[in-house]
Design an enzyme around this catalytic site. Structure first.
Site, short mmCIF file in Angstrom:
data_model
loop_
_atom_site.label_atom_id
_atom_site.label_comp_id
_atom_site.label_asym_id
_atom_site.label_seq_id
_atom_site.Cartn_x
_atom_site.Cartn_y
_atom_site.Cartn_z
N ARG A 1 0.61 13.40 -26.79
CA ARG A 1 0.97 12.65 -28.00
C ARG A 1 1.84 13.51 -28.91
NH1 ARG A 1 -2.49 7.81 -28.71
NH2 ARG A 1 -1.37 7.57 -30.64
N GLY B 1 -10.01 6.62 -18.54
CA GLY B 1 -10.28 7.92 -19.12
C GLY B 1 -11.48 7.99 -20.03
N HIS C 1 -1.76 12.03 -21.55
CA HIS C 1 -0.84 11.55 -22.58
C HIS C 1 -0.58 12.68 -23.57
CE1 HIS C 1 -0.19 8.23 -25.91
NE2 HIS C 1 0.84 9.04 -25.78
N ASN D 1 -7.78 9.67 -16.37
CA ASN D 1 -7.13 10.16 -17.59
C ASN D 1 -8.04 11.22 -18.23
OD1 ASN D 1 -6.59 10.39 -20.42
ND2 ASN D 1 -5.24 8.62 -20.26
N GLU E 1 2.25 -1.16 -16.16
CA GLU E 1 0.81 -1.02 -16.31
C GLU E 1 0.37 -2.05 -17.35
OE1 GLU E 1 -0.92 2.88 -16.53
OE2 GLU E 1 -2.63 2.14 -17.68
N GLU F 1 1.93 10.23 -19.53
CA GLU F 1 2.11 9.15 -20.52
C GLU F 1 2.89 9.70 -21.69
OE1 GLU F 1 -1.55 7.47 -21.75
OE2 GLU F 1 -2.06 6.75 -19.77
N HIS G 1 -6.92 0.78 -19.71
CA HIS G 1 -7.30 0.91 -21.10
C HIS G 1 -8.64 0.23 -21.35
CE1 HIS G 1 -7.17 1.65 -25.37
NE2 HIS G 1 -6.15 2.44 -25.13
N ARG H 1 -2.84 15.72 -30.42
CA ARG H 1 -4.26 15.69 -30.82
C ARG H 1 -5.21 15.99 -29.65
NH1 ARG H 1 -4.95 9.26 -31.98
NH2 ARG H 1 -3.07 9.64 -33.17
N THR I 1 -6.07 5.06 -30.74
CA THR I 1 -5.67 5.08 -29.34
C THR I 1 -4.48 4.14 -29.20
OG1 THR I 1 -6.43 4.68 -27.06
CG2 THR I 1 -7.35 3.25 -28.77
N THR I 2 -3.95 4.01 -27.97
CA THR I 2 -2.77 3.16 -27.76
C THR I 2 -3.21 1.71 -27.93
OG1 THR I 2 -2.05 4.84 -26.20
CG2 THR I 2 -0.81 2.79 -26.24
N HIS J 1 -9.43 13.09 -23.03
CA HIS J 1 -10.55 13.34 -23.94
C HIS J 1 -11.40 14.55 -23.55
CE1 HIS J 1 -9.15 10.22 -26.38
NE2 HIS J 1 -9.15 9.37 -25.38
N1 PXP Z 1 -3.40 3.59 -19.50
C1 PXP Z 1 -2.65 3.91 -20.57
C2 PXP Z 1 -1.18 3.60 -20.52
C3 PXP Z 1 -3.22 4.55 -21.70
O1 PXP Z 1 -2.44 4.85 -22.76
C4 PXP Z 1 -4.58 4.88 -21.68
C5 PXP Z 1 -5.20 5.60 -22.84
O2 PXP Z 1 -4.59 6.79 -23.02
C6 PXP Z 1 -5.32 4.55 -20.52
C7 PXP Z 1 -4.72 3.88 -19.47
C8 PXP Z 1 -6.77 4.90 -20.40
O3 PXP Z 1 -7.52 4.24 -21.34
P1 PXP Z 1 -9.03 4.64 -21.56
O4 PXP Z 1 -9.03 6.06 -22.00
O5 PXP Z 1 -9.50 3.69 -22.59
O6 PXP Z 1 -9.72 4.46 -20.23
#
Ligand code: PXP
Length: 251
Positions: free
Chosen positions: A48, A215, A46, A10, A154, A73, A193, A52, A103-104, A13
């Site tokens: 958003r 990510g 993602h 991901n 997921e 996403e 996540h 952002r 964050t999500t 960032h």
């Molecule tokens: N999976 C999903 C569905 C997410 O929304 C995110 C965060 O955007 C991630 C995985 C990755 O999470 P992280 O950035 O904490 O590794």
């Protein structure tokens, strides 16, 4: 049986850092190319509602310029559906989205919003996009995903990553059971996540999970060791945990 565990990187960032100053550096598309060289199997981004981090132009460039499959996403909104249908990424992961969250924060309430989600799953699927729903490790949510016709779920690993000790073991157990339930009802199971070098191994060891999306930790770690090294180390930890678990099962 040992199944290949895919790593989706991901790159949101990378865009967060770019946007801190405007301009074009660091470029998330360059990060995606580098992720491919370092062993990623897919790229996740993602878009958003408030833009952002990832921008509309980033999504267009990722679809056009990157060879790896893109996992887009998105919140279940008409705007995001139109963008997904325009770009036709390989996959779309429907996530809950609140403007005020950092964050999500939790999984999608698929069970509570079946009627609202149904047209999104249907339209994305009709366009040939592989739909996944980002849900908590709960059989009720997995059953709802199945009823909605999504081929993939997921599982949110945020709560497992935030806890430690006995609480973390309890969260892990929920994920193990949910991943087994997903397989039993015919869903492909992903997870993600909050995963880091310290938390990835027990999740990678779960044989019924076929993809991890990671990510924030990788981009943060890249500050210290570089993105290539961070991704390679994550890949190695995943592969090692997977191989060990397969060895233990066959012993
Ligand atoms: N999976 C999903 C569905 C997410 O929304 C995110 C965060 O955007 C991630 C995985 C990755 O999470 P992280 O950035 O904490 O590794």
């Amino acid at each position: 049986m040992k199944r290949h565990l895919r790593l989706g990187v991901n790159i949101d960032h990378v865009a967060t850092i770019r946007n801190a100053r405007g301009g074009r550096h660091p470029d998330p598309v360059r990060a995606a190319r580098l992720a491919q060289q370092a062993g990623a199997d897919g790229i996740t981004a993602h878009l958003r509602e408030d833009r952002r981090h990832i921008s509309d132009a980033d999504i267009a460039r990722l679809v056009r310029d990157i060879e790896l499959p893109l996992n887009f996403e998105m919140a279940a909104t008409p705007e995001m559906l139109a963008i997904a249908l325009k770009h036709k990424p390989h996959a779309a992961c429907i996530v809950p989205e609140k403007r005020e969250e950092r964050t999500t924060e939790g999984g999608l309430d698929a069970a509570g919003f079946v009627d609202q989600l149904r047209p999104y799953v249907a339209k994305l699927s009709e366009a040939g996009i592989r739909v996944s729903l980002f849900v908590e490790a709960s059989p009720r949510q997995l059953d709802a995903a199945k009823a909605l016709g999504a081929p993939v779920v997921e599982i949110h690993t945020g709560s497992y990553c935030e806890h430690d000790g006995a609480d973390q073991a309890r969260e892990l157990d929920r994920i193990v059971k949910a991943a087994a339930h997903a397989e039993a009802i015919g869903l492909e199971c992903h997870a993600g996540h909050g995963l880091s070098f310290d938390t990835v191994a027990p999740i990678a060891a779960i044989d019924t999970i076929v993809e991890l999306n990671i990510g924030h930790f990788l981009v943060g770690e890249a500050i210290f060791s570089g993105l290539d090294s961070a991704i390679r180390r994550m890949r190695a930890l995943m592969d090692k945990a997977r191989a060990q678990a397969a060895g233990e099962r066959s012993a």
